[in-house]
Motif scaffolding. Structure first.
Motif, PDB file in Angstrom:
ATOM      1  N   UNK A 166       3.539 -15.577 -11.842  1.00  0.00           N
ATOM      2  CA  UNK A 166       2.368 -14.948 -12.460  1.00  0.00           C
ATOM      3  C   UNK A 166       1.779 -13.989 -11.429  1.00  0.00           C
ATOM      4  N   UNK A 167       1.611 -12.754 -11.830  1.00  0.00           N
ATOM      5  CA  UNK A 167       1.104 -11.729 -10.912  1.00  0.00           C
ATOM      6  C   UNK A 167      -0.299 -11.311 -11.301  1.00  0.00           C
ATOM      7  N   UNK A 168      -1.148 -11.176 -10.307  1.00  0.00           N
ATOM      8  CA  UNK A 168      -2.459 -10.569 -10.500  1.00  0.00           C
ATOM      9  C   UNK A 168      -2.620  -9.571  -9.374  1.00  0.00           C
ATOM     10  N   UNK A 169      -2.934  -8.345  -9.714  1.00  0.00           N
ATOM     11  CA  UNK A 169      -3.038  -7.272  -8.746  1.00  0.00           C
ATOM     12  C   UNK A 169      -4.470  -6.769  -8.698  1.00  0.00           C
ATOM     13  N   UNK A 170      -4.999  -6.660  -7.489  1.00  0.00           N
ATOM     14  CA  UNK A 170      -6.359  -6.183  -7.288  1.00  0.00           C
ATOM     15  C   UNK A 170      -6.339  -5.089  -6.233  1.00  0.00           C
ATOM     16  N   UNK A 171      -7.162  -4.099  -6.411  1.00  0.00           N
ATOM     17  CA  UNK A 171      -7.319  -3.026  -5.436  1.00  0.00           C
ATOM     18  C   UNK A 171      -8.775  -3.038  -5.001  1.00  0.00           C
ATOM     19  N   UNK A 172      -9.027  -3.478  -3.769  1.00  0.00           N
ATOM     20  CA  UNK A 172     -10.417  -3.637  -3.343  1.00  0.00           C
ATOM     21  C   UNK A 172     -11.155  -2.306  -3.216  1.00  0.00           C
ATOM     22  N   UNK A 173     -10.450  -1.198  -3.307  1.00  0.00           N
ATOM     23  CA  UNK A 173     -11.178   0.066  -3.367  1.00  0.00           C
ATOM     24  C   UNK A 173     -11.788   0.260  -4.756  1.00  0.00           C
ATOM     25  N   UNK A 206     -10.698 -11.777   4.432  1.00  0.00           N
ATOM     26  CA  UNK A 206     -10.278 -12.301   3.126  1.00  0.00           C
ATOM     27  C   UNK A 206      -9.234 -13.408   3.315  1.00  0.00           C
ATOM     28  N   UNK A 207      -8.245 -13.139   4.159  1.00  0.00           N
ATOM     29  CA  UNK A 207      -7.174 -14.109   4.402  1.00  0.00           C
ATOM     30  C   UNK A 207      -7.722 -15.418   4.966  1.00  0.00           C
ATOM     31  N   UNK A 208      -8.669 -15.321   5.876  1.00  0.00           N
ATOM     32  CA  UNK A 208      -9.280 -16.512   6.479  1.00  0.00           C
ATOM     33  C   UNK A 208      -9.888 -17.399   5.392  1.00  0.00           C
ATOM     34  N   UNK A 209     -10.548 -16.784   4.422  1.00  0.00           N
ATOM     35  CA  UNK A 209     -11.175 -17.554   3.346  1.00  0.00           C
ATOM     36  C   UNK A 209     -10.120 -18.240   2.471  1.00  0.00           C
ATOM     37  N   UNK A 210      -9.024 -17.546   2.183  1.00  0.00           N
ATOM     38  CA  UNK A 210      -7.953 -18.168   1.398  1.00  0.00           C
ATOM     39  C   UNK A 210      -7.246 -19.255   2.208  1.00  0.00           C
ATOM     40  N   UNK A 219      -0.813 -16.942   2.910  1.00  0.00           N
ATOM     41  CA  UNK A 219      -1.263 -15.562   2.946  1.00  0.00           C
ATOM     42  C   UNK A 219      -0.330 -14.754   3.827  1.00  0.00           C
ATOM     43  N   UNK A 220      -0.022 -13.559   3.361  1.00  0.00           N
ATOM     44  CA  UNK A 220       0.792 -12.618   4.131  1.00  0.00           C
ATOM     45  C   UNK A 220       0.093 -11.264   4.111  1.00  0.00           C
ATOM     46  N   UNK A 221      -0.015 -10.631   5.274  1.00  0.00           N
ATOM     47  CA  UNK A 221      -0.609  -9.300   5.370  1.00  0.00           C
ATOM     48  C   UNK A 221       0.476  -8.319   5.805  1.00  0.00           C
ATOM     49  N   UNK A 222       0.533  -7.205   5.098  1.00  0.00           N
ATOM     50  CA  UNK A 222       1.456  -6.134   5.460  1.00  0.00           C
ATOM     51  C   UNK A 222       0.807  -4.789   5.239  1.00  0.00           C
ATOM     52  N   UNK A 223       1.431  -3.777   5.742  1.00  0.00           N
ATOM     53  CA  UNK A 223       0.899  -2.433   5.560  1.00  0.00           C
ATOM     54  C   UNK A 223       1.022  -1.624   6.834  1.00  0.00           C
ATOM     55  N   UNK A 224       0.313  -0.519   6.840  1.00  0.00           N
ATOM     56  CA  UNK A 224       0.441   0.445   7.924  1.00  0.00           C
ATOM     57  C   UNK A 224       0.019  -0.128   9.276  1.00  0.00           C
ATOM     58  N   UNK A 225      -1.028  -0.949   9.299  1.00  0.00           N
ATOM     59  CA  UNK A 225      -1.494  -1.485  10.579  1.00  0.00           C
ATOM     60  C   UNK A 225      -0.450  -2.418  11.197  1.00  0.00           C
ATOM     61  N   UNK A 281      -0.810 -15.259  -1.462  1.00  0.00           N
ATOM     62  CA  UNK A 281      -1.784 -14.174  -1.440  1.00  0.00           C
ATOM     63  C   UNK A 281      -1.177 -13.102  -0.542  1.00  0.00           C
ATOM     64  N   UNK A 282      -0.872 -11.952  -1.101  1.00  0.00           N
ATOM     65  CA  UNK A 282      -0.283 -10.854  -0.334  1.00  0.00           C
ATOM     66  C   UNK A 282      -1.312  -9.736  -0.225  1.00  0.00           C
ATOM     67  N   UNK A 283      -1.789  -9.514   0.974  1.00  0.00           N
ATOM     68  CA  UNK A 283      -2.717  -8.418   1.236  1.00  0.00           C
ATOM     69  C   UNK A 283      -1.870  -7.267   1.753  1.00  0.00           C
ATOM     70  N   UNK A 284      -1.770  -6.237   0.934  1.00  0.00           N
ATOM     71  CA  UNK A 284      -0.785  -5.182   1.180  1.00  0.00           C
ATOM     72  C   UNK A 284      -1.460  -3.825   1.346  1.00  0.00           C
ATOM     73  N   UNK A 285      -0.711  -2.881   1.858  1.00  0.00           N
ATOM     74  CA  UNK A 285      -1.179  -1.511   2.052  1.00  0.00           C
ATOM     75  C   UNK A 285      -2.390  -1.503   2.991  1.00  0.00           C
ATOM     76  N   UNK A 286      -2.417  -2.430   3.932  1.00  0.00           N
ATOM     77  CA  UNK A 286      -3.567  -2.588   4.815  1.00  0.00           C
ATOM     78  C   UNK A 286      -3.464  -1.590   5.970  1.00  0.00           C
ATOM     79  N   UNK A 287      -4.412  -0.668   5.990  1.00  0.00           N
ATOM     80  CA  UNK A 287      -4.487   0.309   7.070  1.00  0.00           C
ATOM     81  C   UNK A 287      -5.285  -0.295   8.234  1.00  0.00           C
ATOM     82  N   UNK A 288      -5.234   0.367   9.382  1.00  0.00           N
ATOM     83  CA  UNK A 288      -5.901  -0.173  10.575  1.00  0.00           C
ATOM     84  C   UNK A 288      -7.389  -0.398  10.359  1.00  0.00           C
TER      85      UNK A 288
END
Length: 169
Positions: free
Chosen positions: A35-42, A80-84, A91-97, A64-71
C-alpha cells in the motif's frame, strides 16, 4: 503564492512510479500487497502522529521513505524520521544530500552519523532496479544501515513512467 509549491516534484513522481511498479509486480509475493501513500511536504505538512496511528491500526509494518531530500531539507527529514523511529517504524532517507555526501566526502558526516545512530537507513545513488530489494529488506525487517550505489549507477532504459496521484499535485 507560498502556500504550496507551484511545481510538483518530478523525482517524487519517478519514485512513486517505481514503487507502483513493485506493487503491481507483487515483489513481496502473490499473497502480499504494498500500500503506497505519497506526500510532498512542500504541499502538505506531515502529521507524524496521525500517520503513525494509521500505520499502527493497519498492523504497523511499514517503510517510511523520505526521498528527494536536499541538504537544506536534511535536518527536517531527520526530525520527521526521529518521530517515526520512536514508534519503531523503519525509515530510510535518500536524495541529493545523502548521495552528494557519499560522492564527495571521504567520511560519514556528523549529520549522517546522527541519522544512522537513530536507526535510520541511508540510501545513496539511484534506486532504479533496486527498490524491489529495499522493499524486501524492509518487509523482512532487515534494512541495512547504508545502501550506497554511487559507484554503480543503473541503466535507465525501460524504467517505469513517473506518476503522482492527483491529490498530491
Amino acid at each position: 503564492q507560498w502556500l504550496k509549491s507551484s511545481i510538483p516534484s518530478n523525482t517524487l513522481a519517478v519514485l512513486n512510479g517505481l514503487a507502483m511498479d513493485c506493487a503491481e509486480r507483487q515483489v513481496l509475493g502473490a499473497d502480499m500487497s504494498i500500500a503506497l501513500e505519497t506526500f510532498d511536504e512542500t504541499n502538505i505538512r506531515i502529521d507524524v502522529e496521525a500517520l503513525s496511528q494509521k500505520i499502527m491500526q493497519s498492523g504497523g509494518h511499514v517503510l517510511i521513505a523520505l526521498v528527494v531530500v536536499q541538504s537544506n531539507q536534511f535536518p527536517r527529514a531527520v526530525d520527521i524520521a526521529r518521530q517515526f523511529r520512536a514508534h519503531d517504524f523503519q525509515v530510510c532517507i535518500g536524495g541529493f544530500h545523502v548521495s552528494g555526501s557519499f560522492a564527495m566526502l571521504p567520511e560519514i558526516t556528523p549529520d549522517l552519523q546522527e541519522a544512522l545512530d537513530l536507526g535510520i537507513s541511508l540510501f545513496a545513488g539511484e534506486v532504479e532496479g533496486r527498490l524491489e530489494s529495499l522493499f524486501k529488506d524492509a518487509f523482512s525487517r532487515k534494512l541495512k544501515p547504508i545502501y550506497n550505489y554511487m559507484d554503480d549507477l543503473p541503466n535507465m532504459e525501460g524504467v517505469p513512467v513517473p506518476y503522482l496521484p492527483l491529490p498530491i499535485i
